[in-house]
Design a protein around this motif. Structure first.
Motif, PDB file in Angstrom:
ATOM      1  N   ARG A 157      49.638   9.353 102.405  1.00  0.00           N
ATOM      2  CA  ARG A 157      50.714   8.602 103.075  1.00  0.00           C
ATOM      3  C   ARG A 157      50.707   8.905 104.562  1.00  0.00           C
ATOM      4  NH1 ARG A 157      55.731   7.207  99.725  1.00  0.00           N
ATOM      5  NH2 ARG A 157      54.945   7.235  97.599  1.00  0.00           N
ATOM      6  N   GLN A 158      51.047   7.888 105.325  1.00  0.00           N
ATOM      7  CA  GLN A 158      51.062   8.001 106.782  1.00  0.00           C
ATOM      8  C   GLN A 158      51.945   9.159 107.244  1.00  0.00           C
ATOM      9  OE1 GLN A 158      50.651   3.948 108.452  1.00  0.00           O
ATOM     10  NE2 GLN A 158      52.211   4.620 109.868  1.00  0.00           N
TER      11      GLN A 158
ATOM     12  N   ARG B  79      58.519   0.032 100.211  1.00  0.00           N
ATOM     13  CA  ARG B  79      58.039  -0.949 101.192  1.00  0.00           C
ATOM     14  C   ARG B  79      57.719  -0.326 102.543  1.00  0.00           C
ATOM     15  NH1 ARG B  79      62.402  -5.489 101.610  1.00  0.00           N
ATOM     16  NH2 ARG B  79      63.237  -3.714 102.686  1.00  0.00           N
ATOM     17  N   ARG B  80      58.407   0.763 102.891  1.00  0.00           N
ATOM     18  CA  ARG B  80      58.214   1.359 104.215  1.00  0.00           C
ATOM     19  C   ARG B  80      56.975   2.243 104.288  1.00  0.00           C
ATOM     20  NH1 ARG B  80      63.388   4.591 105.023  1.00  0.00           N
ATOM     21  NH2 ARG B  80      62.896   4.986 102.856  1.00  0.00           N
TER      22      ARG B  80
ATOM     23  N   ARG C 208      44.972   0.630 105.626  1.00  0.00           N
ATOM     24  CA  ARG C 208      46.332   0.985 105.207  1.00  0.00           C
ATOM     25  C   ARG C 208      46.762   0.029 104.102  1.00  0.00           C
ATOM     26  NH1 ARG C 208      48.957   2.049 111.186  1.00  0.00           N
ATOM     27  NH2 ARG C 208      47.298   0.678 111.844  1.00  0.00           N
ATOM     28  N   HIS C 209      47.415   0.606 103.106  1.00  0.00           N
ATOM     29  CA  HIS C 209      47.880  -0.184 101.972  1.00  0.00           C
ATOM     30  C   HIS C 209      49.340   0.146 101.714  1.00  0.00           C
ATOM     31  CE1 HIS C 209      43.631  -0.907 101.166  1.00  0.00           C
ATOM     32  NE2 HIS C 209      43.452   0.400 101.267  1.00  0.00           N
ATOM     33  N   ALA C 210      50.067  -0.843 101.242  1.00  0.00           N
ATOM     34  CA  ALA C 210      51.467  -0.618 100.874  1.00  0.00           C
ATOM     35  C   ALA C 210      51.531   0.306  99.662  1.00  0.00           C
ATOM     36  CB  ALA C 210      52.139  -1.946 100.560  1.00  0.00           C
ATOM     37  N   VAL C 211      52.594   1.100  99.618  1.00  0.00           N
ATOM     38  CA  VAL C 211      52.823   1.983  98.478  1.00  0.00           C
ATOM     39  C   VAL C 211      53.760   1.258  97.518  1.00  0.00           C
ATOM     40  CG1 VAL C 211      53.818   4.190  97.734  1.00  0.00           C
ATOM     41  CG2 VAL C 211      52.499   4.066  99.857  1.00  0.00           C
TER      42      VAL C 211
ATOM     43  N   LYS D 209      53.140   3.655 103.870  1.00  0.00           N
ATOM     44  CA  LYS D 209      51.767   3.148 103.916  1.00  0.00           C
ATOM     45  C   LYS D 209      50.826   4.247 103.447  1.00  0.00           C
ATOM     46  CE  LYS D 209      52.526  -0.840 105.949  1.00  0.00           C
ATOM     47  NZ  LYS D 209      52.577  -2.009 105.136  1.00  0.00           N
TER      48      LYS D 209
ATOM     49  N   GLU E  69      41.625   1.797 112.417  1.00  0.00           N
ATOM     50  CA  GLU E  69      41.603   0.548 111.651  1.00  0.00           C
ATOM     51  C   GLU E  69      40.801  -0.515 112.405  1.00  0.00           C
ATOM     52  OE1 GLU E  69      44.823  -1.323 108.675  1.00  0.00           O
ATOM     53  OE2 GLU E  69      45.502  -1.168 110.754  1.00  0.00           O
TER      54      GLU E  69
ATOM     55  N   VAL F 166      47.034   5.590 103.499  1.00  0.00           N
ATOM     56  CA  VAL F 166      45.870   5.479 104.385  1.00  0.00           C
ATOM     57  C   VAL F 166      44.640   6.009 103.652  1.00  0.00           C
ATOM     58  CG1 VAL F 166      44.883   6.141 106.610  1.00  0.00           C
ATOM     59  CG2 VAL F 166      47.369   5.835 106.380  1.00  0.00           C
TER      60      VAL F 166
END
Length: 155
Positions: A56-57, A93-94, A86-89, A96, A79, A98
């Protein structure tokens, strides 16, 4: 008659040498990776992802000890180079996640090779027993620093 440093002077010298060596090592590594279009921070980030997998970011900011906006800028650059994605978790929603891309594999492999060569060159003259002692001392120091940090009240 030879004089021996006092315990206080020895402790001060140790922490000074540790600090100086850390800065010099970071400066040297940064100069090496800059020749390959990276920075120390970008290289550290890629190596962390290679070793630990998608992260996670927010965790990256903590692990790299960087402010969140700094990590975002690092990730934006990586990137654009095609080295991370980066992908959504799911369920958040907030957040990302990596991950390094397949395109990053040659870059990361080169970084790992450079580190191995640097490690070999710098540590070759140091006896194994001294390295073992130094590693134990540094681990104790890290635990002490972490304990002091945890004991500090938030500002």
């Amino acid at each position: 008659m030879a004089t021996h440093p006092t315990e206080s002077a020895l402790r001060a010298a140790f922490l000074t040498e540790l600090s100086v060596s850390g800065r010099k090592l970071r400066t040297l590594f940064d100069a090496i990776v800059r020749k390959r279009g990276l920075t120390l921070a970008r290289a550290r980030l890629l190596l962390h992802l290679r070793q630990h997998g998608a992260t996670r970011q927010g965790e990256l900011a903590a692990v790299l000890e960087l402010e969140h906006p700094t990590v975002v800028r690092l990730l934006d650059g990586l990137e654009k180079q095609g080295l991370i994605a980066r992908h959504a978790v799911e369920g958040d929603r907030r957040a990302k996640l990596v991950a390094i891309t397949e395109a990053a594999a040659p870059t990361v492999a080169e970084l790992e090779q450079l580190i191995a060569e640097l490690r070999g060159t710098l540590l070759a003259p140091i006896p194994e027993a001294d390295l073992a002692t130094a590693s134990r001392v540094l681990a104790m120091l890290v635990r002490g620093i972490e304990a002091m940090g945890a004991a500090q009240p938030p500002r």
